[in-house]
Design an enzyme around this catalytic site. Structure first.
Site, PDB file in Angstrom:
ATOM      1  N   VAL A 193      -0.580 -12.712  -3.565  1.00  0.00           N
ATOM      2  CA  VAL A 193      -0.940 -12.764  -2.110  1.00  0.00           C
ATOM      3  C   VAL A 193      -1.978 -13.603  -1.684  1.00  0.00           C
ATOM      4  O   VAL A 193      -3.299 -13.384  -2.310  1.00  0.00           O
ATOM      5  CB  VAL A 193      -0.955 -11.509  -1.385  1.00  0.00           C
ATOM      6  CG1 VAL A 193      -1.049 -11.560   0.235  1.00  0.00           C
ATOM      7  CG2 VAL A 193       0.172 -10.537  -2.005  1.00  0.00           C
ATOM      8  N   GLY A 227      -8.154  -0.671   5.629  1.00  0.00           N
ATOM      9  CA  GLY A 227      -9.135  -1.648   5.485  1.00  0.00           C
ATOM     10  C   GLY A 227      -8.778  -2.712   4.664  1.00  0.00           C
ATOM     11  O   GLY A 227      -9.754  -3.639   4.630  1.00  0.00           O
ATOM     12  N   ILE A 254      -4.204  -6.738   2.545  1.00  0.00           N
ATOM     13  CA  ILE A 254      -3.104  -6.897   3.146  1.00  0.00           C
ATOM     14  C   ILE A 254      -2.960  -6.052   4.317  1.00  0.00           C
ATOM     15  O   ILE A 254      -2.299  -6.300   5.432  1.00  0.00           O
ATOM     16  CB  ILE A 254      -1.852  -6.443   2.112  1.00  0.00           C
ATOM     17  CG1 ILE A 254      -1.942  -7.629   1.156  1.00  0.00           C
ATOM     18  CG2 ILE A 254      -0.486  -6.568   2.736  1.00  0.00           C
ATOM     19  CD1 ILE A 254      -1.176  -7.346  -0.178  1.00  0.00           C
ATOM     20  N   LYS A 309     -16.860  -2.258   4.572  1.00  0.00           N
ATOM     21  CA  LYS A 309     -15.229  -2.323   4.262  1.00  0.00           C
ATOM     22  C   LYS A 309     -14.378  -2.052   5.337  1.00  0.00           C
ATOM     23  O   LYS A 309     -13.202  -2.775   5.514  1.00  0.00           O
ATOM     24  CB  LYS A 309     -14.986  -0.965   3.325  1.00  0.00           C
ATOM     25  CG  LYS A 309     -15.120  -1.505   1.833  1.00  0.00           C
ATOM     26  CD  LYS A 309     -14.470  -0.314   1.067  1.00  0.00           C
ATOM     27  CE  LYS A 309     -14.321  -0.748  -0.328  1.00  0.00           C
ATOM     28  NZ  LYS A 309     -13.935   0.457  -1.234  1.00  0.00           N
ATOM     29  N   ALA A 350      -1.759   1.399   0.498  1.00  0.00           N
ATOM     30  CA  ALA A 350      -3.014   1.683  -0.319  1.00  0.00           C
ATOM     31  C   ALA A 350      -2.655   1.910  -1.856  1.00  0.00           C
ATOM     32  O   ALA A 350      -1.734   2.788  -2.137  1.00  0.00           O
ATOM     33  CB  ALA A 350      -3.733   3.174   0.152  1.00  0.00           C
ATOM     34  N   SER A 351      -3.280   1.130  -2.407  1.00  0.00           N
ATOM     35  CA  SER A 351      -3.136   1.456  -3.993  1.00  0.00           C
ATOM     36  C   SER A 351      -4.127   0.627  -4.711  1.00  0.00           C
ATOM     37  O   SER A 351      -4.313  -0.538  -4.117  1.00  0.00           O
ATOM     38  CB  SER A 351      -1.714   1.116  -4.209  1.00  0.00           C
ATOM     39  OG  SER A 351      -1.248   1.500  -5.639  1.00  0.00           O
ATOM     40  N   GLY A 385      -4.793   2.932   3.634  1.00  0.00           N
ATOM     41  CA  GLY A 385      -5.532   1.851   3.144  1.00  0.00           C
ATOM     42  C   GLY A 385      -5.627   0.757   4.013  1.00  0.00           C
ATOM     43  O   GLY A 385      -5.934  -0.395   3.667  1.00  0.00           O
ATOM     44  N   LYS A 415       2.495   0.313 -10.781  1.00  0.00           N
ATOM     45  CA  LYS A 415       3.248  -0.221  -9.242  1.00  0.00           C
ATOM     46  C   LYS A 415       4.899   0.312  -9.684  1.00  0.00           C
ATOM     47  O   LYS A 415       5.912   0.605  -8.735  1.00  0.00           O
ATOM     48  CB  LYS A 415       3.040  -1.635  -9.095  1.00  0.00           C
ATOM     49  CG  LYS A 415       1.766  -1.934  -8.912  1.00  0.00           C
ATOM     50  CD  LYS A 415       1.086  -1.219  -7.480  1.00  0.00           C
ATOM     51  CE  LYS A 415       1.984  -1.404  -6.216  1.00  0.00           C
ATOM     52  NZ  LYS A 415       1.391  -0.926  -5.100  1.00  0.00           N
ATOM     53  N   ASP A 427      -8.293   9.956   1.354  1.00  0.00           N
ATOM     54  CA  ASP A 427      -7.772   9.556   0.079  1.00  0.00           C
ATOM     55  C   ASP A 427      -6.358   9.664  -0.230  1.00  0.00           C
ATOM     56  O   ASP A 427      -5.875  10.753   0.248  1.00  0.00           O
ATOM     57  CB  ASP A 427      -8.840  10.123  -1.203  1.00  0.00           C
ATOM     58  CG  ASP A 427      -8.571   9.401  -2.625  1.00  0.00           C
ATOM     59  OD1 ASP A 427      -7.381   9.615  -3.079  1.00  0.00           O
ATOM     60  OD2 ASP A 427      -9.686   8.930  -2.996  1.00  0.00           O
TER      61      ASP A 427
END
Ligand SMILES: NC(=O)c1ccc[n+]([C@@H]2O[C@H](COP(=O)([O-])OP(=O)(O)OC[C@H]3O[C@@H](n4cnc5c(N)ncnc54)[C@H](OP(=O)(O)O)[C@@H]3O)[C@@H](O)[C@H]2O)c1
Length: 331
Positions: A188, A10, A13, A40, A81-82, A8, A162, A60
């Site tokens: 964050v 882009g 964080i 993005k 990524a999430s 992930g 999570k 993905d």
């Protein structure tokens, strides 16, 4: 040369993690869902050393084969990524639970396949905070877990996604020949490298701007825990690089009520549209980052984060220019 992959890449964080890795001499693989989406991901290509040392892969987290291709040759993976929802979720299974839980499983399986040695999985303070049995005034440490059934009962799908993903990641690390460490950052904040605004930056922006604030002049005076995105990136790399790191780590140096946070901002940057009425919200959110600090992590003063964030929002055009903060003050 040390080669690691950031999933992930882009995102808010992950972009800082990629920047940090490039500055430390790593060869970086980054997975993105659409490498051609300049809006993005275009900022990644402009990072210092990106041309020579950053390679983007289309993946993905639900696509195992693509993850394997991205991890090939890497000794470490930083799984960031999430999905982070910006509003109500209509299909939690598809929008949140599958990408978080199956996605993490896929990442870990692909790590084994690629003979990756160590993975840092970015979890969340949401995997701790939903624990109604924890005494209100007791600081939460890594032994505190969100009650999955409770999260489900209140339809807090993000917390559930999570928590389950983190539990399974740590279990996976026990079973197989792969070192797995997790990190639980709180809310964050800090400057953005990407050009499209992420969900949590939008919340912070609403402290200074009526647009996007559901209650107009009114905001909830909840106690919220915070961490700077740059300090978080350092923590992720520290966990990756330090052979002593193990288990889970809370990453959250500050907790304060929204009223106090807004007062700090208003004091430093008068001239923006701050909320005026604070509705009381009981409950504490005390999180201990001692385990991370004991490993060597340090963090900047909150004032520095606020100054850099507001300047960044103004530069990116998300906030109209207010009164500039005096540059002579050093933290
Ligand atoms: N921001 C916070 O306050 C906070 C606090 C605690 C933990 N976290 C965790 O930190 C991580 C990053 O969050 P962020 O704040 O940086 O949010 P963000 O900017 O929205 O980043 C989320 C990233 O996940 C990617 N992603 C979502 N679904 C995916 C899928 N099915 N396959 C591949 N990639 C997918 C997105 O890719 P696209 O760009 O293609 O959409 C994006 O790069 C998440 O794991 C989040 O749970 C965030």
């Amino acid at each position: 040369m040390k080669r690691v992959c950031v999933t992930g890449a882009g995102g808010y964080i992950a972009s800082w993690v990629v920047k940090l890795l490039l500055s430390k001499g790593y060869m970086v693989h980054g997975t993105v869902r659409d490498p051609c989406d300049e809006k993005k991901n275009g900022h990644l290509k402009k990072l210092e050393n990106a041309e020579e040392r950053l390679k983007l892969f289309k993946a993905d987290v639900l696509e195992y084969e693509n993850l394997c291709a991205a991890f090939a040759g890497c000794i470490g993976v930083l799984h960031v990524a999430s999905p982070v929802p910006g509003g109500p979720v209509s299909n939690p299974q598809v929008e949140l639970l599958d990408p978080a839980i199956l996605g993490t499983k896929n990442v870990l399986n692909a790590c084994l396949n690629a003979k990756v040695e160590k993975v840092v999985v970015v979890s969340s303070a949401s995997a701790l905070l939903g624990n109604p049995k924890w005494p209100t005034d007791l600081e939460m440490d890594e032994s505190c877990w969100t009650d999955i059934e409770y999260a489900k009962s209140i339809e807090h799908w993000y917390a559930m996604s999570k928590t389950v993903a983190e539990v399974e990641a740590l279990e996976y690390g026990k079973r197989d020949d792969l070192s797995v460490v997790t990190i639980c950052p709180s809310f964050v904040i800090g400057p953005m490298l990407q050009s499209t605004i992420n969900a949590t930056s939008l919340i912070l922006l609403s402290y200074m701007k009526e647009e996007g604030r559901t209650g107009g002049d009114t905001i909830e005076n909840a106690e919220r825990p915070y961490v700077d995105v740059r300090d978080l990136s350092e923590a992720i790399l520290l966990l990756y690089e330090n052979p002593e790191s193990n288990g889970r780590y809370i990453c959250s140096p500050y907790s304060l009520r929204t009223r106090d946070f807004v007062a700090m901002m208003e004091n430093m940057f008068p001239g923006h549209t701050y909320p005026k009425i604070f509705t009381e919200k009981s409950g504490r959110t005390l999180l201990s980052s001692k385990k991370l600090v004991n490993l060597g992590w340090s963090y900047r003063p909150l004032e520095e984060t606020i100054v850099d964030t507001v300047n960044n929002y103004e530069e990116l055009g998300f906030l109209e220019k207010g009164k500039p903060y005096p540059a002579t003050i050093k933290f």
